[in-house]
Motif scaffolding. Structure first.
Motif, PDB file in Angstrom:
ATOM      1  N   THR A  32       0.807  -1.223   0.000  1.00 45.49           N
ATOM      2  CA  THR A  32       0.000   0.000   0.000  1.00 45.49           C
ATOM      3  C   THR A  32       0.840   1.273   0.000  1.00 45.49           C
ATOM      4  O   THR A  32       0.354   2.335  -0.370  1.00 45.49           O
ATOM      5  N   GLY A  33       2.093   1.166   0.464  1.00 40.55           N
ATOM      6  CA  GLY A  33       2.910   2.362   0.616  1.00 40.55           C
ATOM      7  C   GLY A  33       2.512   3.187   1.825  1.00 40.55           C
ATOM      8  O   GLY A  33       2.934   4.334   1.975  1.00 40.55           O
ATOM      9  N   LEU A  34       1.695   2.595   2.680  1.00 40.57           N
ATOM     10  CA  LEU A  34       1.215   3.302   3.874  1.00 40.57           C
ATOM     11  C   LEU A  34       1.900   2.764   5.126  1.00 40.57           C
ATOM     12  O   LEU A  34       2.410   1.656   5.137  1.00 40.57           O
ATOM     13  N   THR A  35       1.855   3.562   6.168  1.00 42.31           N
ATOM     14  CA  THR A  35       2.431   3.134   7.441  1.00 42.31           C
ATOM     15  C   THR A  35       1.446   2.219   8.172  1.00 42.31           C
ATOM     16  O   THR A  35       0.250   2.175   7.851  1.00 42.31           O
ATOM     17  N   LYS A  36       1.970   1.552   9.192  1.00 40.89           N
ATOM     18  CA  LYS A  36       1.129   0.702  10.039  1.00 40.89           C
ATOM     19  C   LYS A  36      -0.003   1.534  10.646  1.00 40.89           C
ATOM     20  O   LYS A  36      -1.158   1.100  10.694  1.00 40.89           O
ATOM     21  N   GLY A  37       0.321   2.731  11.095  1.00 39.58           N
ATOM     22  CA  GLY A  37      -0.686   3.623  11.685  1.00 39.58           C
ATOM     23  C   GLY A  37      -1.795   3.967  10.699  1.00 39.58           C
ATOM     24  O   GLY A  37      -2.970   3.995  11.057  1.00 39.58           O
TER      25      GLY A  37
END
Length: 193
Positions: A32-37
């Motif tokens: 996703t290119g997103l952080t865990k948060g």
């Protein structure tokens, strides 16, 4: 498209390919290119994300079949619609990791009760749907009255799911095609009035 939908579109095939257990949070953040948060702002936990991914995989792979069947008239036509759909099923889901019901049912039984229950419910829905089709066929004089609808439904679903397992295990859709031919030429033909 919402962030949740973007996440699901990217990770649903990964869950189905790598397994609901085998997919790590690192796999999810990388895809996703997103952080865990950011992931957990949209989903309460990995199990929630896995369940919603399963639901998306079902929506793309199995819900179209249910819609096609509901638009058909007559039990024999409905049964033939199912086998025709299954013949194209391998190509439909091969890039998404195979049959989501089969994958989730096997992968999650002992480790994710909620997701396993969703897969089991889908299987039961399929069995009930087949049973209803066959029962209606008996009442409408299309199917032999001595046919056991539940037994026949379970055999058909077993052939569908078993052939799907073997097709994906061997990368060979002929397992599905052969099973669908058997359903058409042996089962449906033998119960048809």
């Amino acid at each position: 498209m919402t962030t949740s939908e973007i996440i699901l579109n990217k990770v649903a095939p990964i869950f189905n390919k790598q397994g609901y257990v085998g997919t790590s949070l690192t796999d999810i953040t990388k895809a996703t290119g997103l952080t865990k948060g950011a992931i957990y702002c949209n989903f309460s936990n990995k199990e929630d994300l896995a369940l919603k991914s399963f639901q998306l995989n079902v929506k793309l792979a199995i819900t179209p079949l249910f819609k096609l069947v509901s638009n058909q008239q007559g039990s024999i036509n409905k049964l033939n619609t199912i086998t025709d759909y299954q013949r194209s099923y391998y190509d439909l889901v091969k890039d998404r990791g195979g049959c989501p019901m089969l994958r989730a049912g096997v992968d999650t039984k002992f480790i994710n009760p909620l997701l396993f229950q969703a897969a089991q419910n889908l299987s039961q829905k399929f069995t009930v749907g087949l049973t209803t089709i066959i029962t209606e066929g008996i009442h409408n004089n299309e199917i032999q009255p001595n046919t056991d609808p539940v037994q026949c439904a379970k055999i058909i679903l077993s052939l569908i799911e078993g052939s799907s397992l073997l097709a994906f295990t061997h990368n060979d859709p002929s397992y599905i095609n052969t099973a669908m031919d058997f359903i058409d030429n042996s089962i449906i033909k033998s119960i048809r009035k």
